[in-house]
Enzyme design. Sequence first.
Site, PDB file in Angstrom:
ATOM      1  N   GLU A  66       0.849  -1.201   0.000  1.00 36.63           N
ATOM      2  CA  GLU A  66       0.000   0.000   0.000  1.00 36.63           C
ATOM      3  C   GLU A  66       0.883   1.248   0.000  1.00 36.63           C
ATOM      4  OE1 GLU A  66      -3.648   1.898   2.650  1.00 36.63           O
ATOM      5  OE2 GLU A  66      -2.264   0.491   3.600  1.00 36.63           O
TER       6      GLU A  66
ATOM      7  N   LYS B 110      -9.771   2.231  -2.399  1.00 29.89           N
ATOM      8  CA  LYS B 110     -10.023   1.796  -1.022  1.00 29.89           C
ATOM      9  C   LYS B 110     -11.345   2.356  -0.514  1.00 29.89           C
ATOM     10  CE  LYS B 110      -7.566   1.751   3.445  1.00 29.89           C
ATOM     11  NZ  LYS B 110      -6.299   2.194   4.081  1.00 29.89           N
TER      12      LYS B 110
ATOM     13  N   CYS C 245      -5.696  -2.857   2.813  1.00 30.75           N
ATOM     14  CA  CYS C 245      -5.405  -2.712   4.231  1.00 30.75           C
ATOM     15  C   CYS C 245      -6.642  -2.738   5.140  1.00 30.75           C
ATOM     16  CB  CYS C 245      -4.559  -1.459   4.456  1.00 30.75           C
ATOM     17  SG  CYS C 245      -3.719  -1.454   6.071  1.00 30.75           S
TER      18      CYS C 245
END
Length: 177
Positions: free
Chosen positions: A40, A110, A144
């Site tokens: 990331e 995300k 994440c």
Amino acid sequence: MKIALLQLEVLEKNKAANVAHGLQLAAEAAKKHDLLVLPEVWTTGYSLGHLEQEAETPASPVLAQLAEIARNEQCAILAGSVPMRHADGKIYNTSAAINKNGEIVNLYDKVHLFGLFHEEDFFAPGNNFQAFTLDGLCCGSTICYDLRFPELFRHLALQGAQLIFCPAEWPEARGDI
């Protein structure tokens, strides 16, 4: 399928060095693997205050260079995530999937932003969580903190995803964000 999970020390406020090092590692690993996964925010690190100047676009040189590595070495690449400015002018934490032909087959933004690091101050949340095909395999992408929300994974699994990516980085708590 041989998969390489690339780890690199991401330098804060040194995008040029991060990109050079990440591309070097990708080029080396692609020679021996079928799929690479980068971490990331590997281009910028978590110095998010610099994103206005450092955000990529879907046509950025970074993605073009990764696509060239994929094409030359016949190795698919999940480009971890990079801060990316989209056509709406907003910056997203975006993961690109690149097939062995060097084509971007998916961009995932995300969805769940991590409040502890004030990601919502720098990134817009995504809403494009569809499964995609990467070299014949049905895949899904997350990033994440998304892993704490099982419905996203269930949604991708119900679409047939057999491999779900979740590149992550856990930055140290800093005052320079």
